[in-house]
Design a protein around this motif. Sequence first.
Motif, PDB file in Angstrom:
ATOM      1  N   VAL A  52      30.379  27.240  70.870  1.00 38.10           N
ATOM      2  CA  VAL A  52      28.971  27.504  70.559  1.00 38.10           C
ATOM      3  C   VAL A  52      28.672  28.942  70.962  1.00 38.10           C
ATOM      4  N   ARG A  59      20.267  30.816  65.293  1.00 38.60           N
ATOM      5  CA  ARG A  59      20.127  30.286  63.928  1.00 38.60           C
ATOM      6  C   ARG A  59      19.354  28.960  63.933  1.00 38.60           C
ATOM      7  N   THR A  78      30.301  24.737  66.523  1.00 40.66           N
ATOM      8  CA  THR A  78      31.318  24.714  65.467  1.00 40.66           C
ATOM      9  C   THR A  78      32.457  23.842  65.983  1.00 40.66           C
ATOM     10  N   ASN A  80      35.502  22.951  64.576  1.00 41.52           N
ATOM     11  CA  ASN A  80      36.910  23.354  64.428  1.00 41.52           C
ATOM     12  C   ASN A  80      37.094  24.812  64.833  1.00 41.52           C
ATOM     13  N   ARG A 103      33.559  36.236  66.649  1.00 41.01           N
ATOM     14  CA  ARG A 103      33.933  37.253  67.630  1.00 41.01           C
ATOM     15  C   ARG A 103      34.608  36.693  68.874  1.00 41.01           C
ATOM     16  N   HIS A 104      34.896  35.400  68.855  1.00 39.79           N
ATOM     17  CA  HIS A 104      35.523  34.773  70.022  1.00 39.79           C
ATOM     18  C   HIS A 104      36.649  33.854  69.585  1.00 39.79           C
ATOM     19  N   PRO A 106      39.544  31.006  71.392  1.00 42.01           N
ATOM     20  CA  PRO A 106      40.278  30.436  72.519  1.00 42.01           C
ATOM     21  C   PRO A 106      41.768  30.726  72.346  1.00 42.01           C
TER      22      PRO A 106
END
Length: 144
Positions: A52, A59, A78, A80, A103-104, A106
Amino acid sequence: MQVLQILKTKGDDSVATIAPGSTVAAVAEALSQRRIGALIVSRDGKHVDGIVSERDVVRELGRRGPSVLNLPVDEIMTKNAVGCARTDTTDQVMERMSEGRFRHMPVMDGDVMIGLVSIGDVVKARLSELQLEKEALTGMIMGN
Ligand code: AMP
């Protein structure tokens, strides 16, 4: 440069997570307190249930109004999340971020999360690579 080196440079390998079922208000509070742009949604800090980011919060606030703050994070995250491996290169990560417009990412070892890289980390790593290349080329030309 590989993701592994970015993680080493960052030093701190802990990833900011939030448990599924937490409210969107708790997400906003954590993002604000930690001065970061995204949280991994995880039941145990190791497995990724979703991601998140501040964009999701803004939004949904715009769409549904302030009542969204009482909803569980699961409804706006999100599900997936696209991850990368520690052996992926900065170029590969930048390409995936650019294609997916996020922009991220894992960093995964199988299905276990071992870190997180942001676009800021990747740009910083790429800039230092370019600086090293520039110094090497200048050295060759100048005969140093
Ligand atoms: P960001 O640019 O990271 O703030 O995220 C923009 C949008 O992409 C938000 O809807 C996030 O939930 C989503 N997102 C962020 N990171 C990822 C990721 N690694 N994989 C899939 N979606 C992501």
